[in-house]
Design a protein around this motif. Structure first.
Motif, short mmCIF file in Angstrom:
data_model
loop_
_atom_site.label_atom_id
_atom_site.label_comp_id
_atom_site.label_asym_id
_atom_site.label_seq_id
_atom_site.Cartn_x
_atom_site.Cartn_y
_atom_site.Cartn_z
N ALA A 195 15.49 26.83 22.50
CA ALA A 195 15.35 25.97 21.33
C ALA A 195 13.91 25.98 20.83
O ALA A 195 13.66 26.06 19.62
N THR A 201 17.19 22.49 18.14
CA THR A 201 17.31 21.56 19.27
C THR A 201 18.15 22.24 20.34
O THR A 201 18.92 23.16 20.07
N VAL A 205 21.45 24.93 20.21
CA VAL A 205 21.49 26.18 20.96
C VAL A 205 22.77 26.26 21.78
O VAL A 205 23.50 27.25 21.73
#
Lengths: 248, 248
Positions: A195, A201, A205
């Motif tokens: 990330a 974030t 992912v």
DNA sequence: CGGCCTCCTTGATGCAGATCAAAATAACAG
DNA sequence: CTGTTATTTTGATCTGCATCAAGGAGGCCG
């Protein structure tokens, strides 16, 4: 985890796994000898910080084994990874005193270090070192610019596919795999590190990896072990030109 | 627009405005003489493409006056600017045949060019050139990495503020302005070019500029002329560490 | 075995910035 | 002065990813 410090540290440069890729790649026997005299090895455990941004850097060096990351952090804690350091990659900048980024060992890492001043002096006398460093720096600049496209313009799914294809390609070049057949490798990064690399974030992912798996672009066993049945398919998902610049 | 080609092209290197910043900065008189013999000037009009990505590059060179951009484009047309080329910046990569990016003149541009092969040969014989090029490449790498943080982790407002502060700082260093008092400069980029640099749409760029204006962070006359009453305030909006690394 | 990490996945909801659309401004040619 | 085109601004709406919130899953240690 500490007792067995069996990271194979090469006795001399001839045995070194990165002899022909690192900053010393172009050196002749006598030049190598000079480097040999000022080098020393350091080991870092997974998770350890090698250098903090802003610290005085008393050495430069090459990653011999393991993986490290280069990251930048804003005051409020937002983090961006700006480089992935693999075996043979160079750490530090001749002519600068302070580290610009945090360098963190992602796995156990062995580095071949040189105190900065002697290295700079030697570089002044040894064009083969400066030439090689220029070449490596130009490659890194290209990689950074490619990453700017990823960060600025790609979707989350494309970002993940881009990262996976880079890791897969590097892994293949290291293992000299036959070009045909599925590619198999282990992710060297946590979801969070991915990330940070991708400007996402960790939840996104995770979701996109699940989606790529559901769509058959990748298979995964456990959380880290990945199989890519069709590399062209992956490149396509990454939005890259399908030829995908093969480097020697 | 074509009749008056009065871009001041320097007769010899001594008069050159980028003599002490470009790739030739470190050269002694005799080295400069060698460079002088293989150099030639080329002019490009605003909007003209200097080099297309993938084209064979028969020259390398320095921007003498004007501004050019380095951009990457995906098949579907998404575009990311990966570099801004200002006077003294170097174009091209020794040891590579094909251009990796599109280079486009944003304003009228004069370049000091060298055919690639003779330049490479000269570089092999002239450590001062190779050293300087390494230094410049390391600076560009740092800039690219700083930009990765901007692209990956900053908000639209912070992105705009970051771009404005970079342009303002560069402009000030060029004009040797007194550090106190408001900074005044002209934007060298259209809203669209700014969007391509920042990984945004041009609408978002326009809106954020309006917002910064409304909040008194900047003032603007016309679309391009900008006044920054309080540079620290701008840096703050950019989310940068307030000291903001002053380069010599 | 059971408790407690760290790492990862999945769901529900909100918002920043993209997209779609239109109009204002400015430069310029005729 | 008027139409034309490039650039910019502003408005309305949509959406991809962030954020907030709960659980799993595996490794390690007592």
């Amino acid at each position: 985890m500490l007792d067995e410090k069996s990271q194979a540290i090469p006795r001399d440069c001839g045995d070194c796994p990165i002899r022909h890729r690192a900053v010393c790649a172009r050196c002749e026997a006598d030049e190598l000898e000079s480097l040999d005299q000022i080098k020393y090895y350091r080991s870092f455990e997974a998770g350890q910080t090698v250098i903090w941004a802003g610290d005085k850097m008393e050495f430069v060096g090459s990653v011999v084994t393991g993986i490290a990351t280069l990251t930048q952090t804003m005051e409020d804690g937002r983090t961006q990874m700006v480089g992935l350091l693999l075996p043979s990659d160079f750490v530090g900048r001749p002519g600068r005193d302070e580290a610009a980024y945090d360098v963190v060992a992602t796995s156990d890492v062995v580095m071949c270090c040189f105190r900065k001043k002697p290295f700079e002096d030697l570089m002044g006398r040894t064009p083969h070192i400066a030439q090689r460093l220029l070449e490596m720096t130009l490659d890194e600049l290209d990689a950074a610019r490619e990453w700017m496209l990823v960060l600025g313009r790609k979707t989350a799914r494309e970002k993940i596919a881009s990262l996976l294809s880079i890791i897969a390609r590097r892994d293949a070049s290291l293992k000299l795999t036959k070009p045909a057949g599925p590619m198999v490798f282990d992710l060297p990064l946590t979801r969070e590190a991915m990330a940070d690399y991708l400007g996402l974030t960790l939840e996104t992912v995770s979701r996109q990896i699940s989606a790529l798996k559901k769509d058959g672009v990748i298979q995964l066993e456990g959380k880290r072990h990945i199989t890519v049945p069709d590399f062209d398919r992956l490149l396509d998902e990454a939005g890259d030109d399908s030829d995908g610049g093969m480097l020697a």
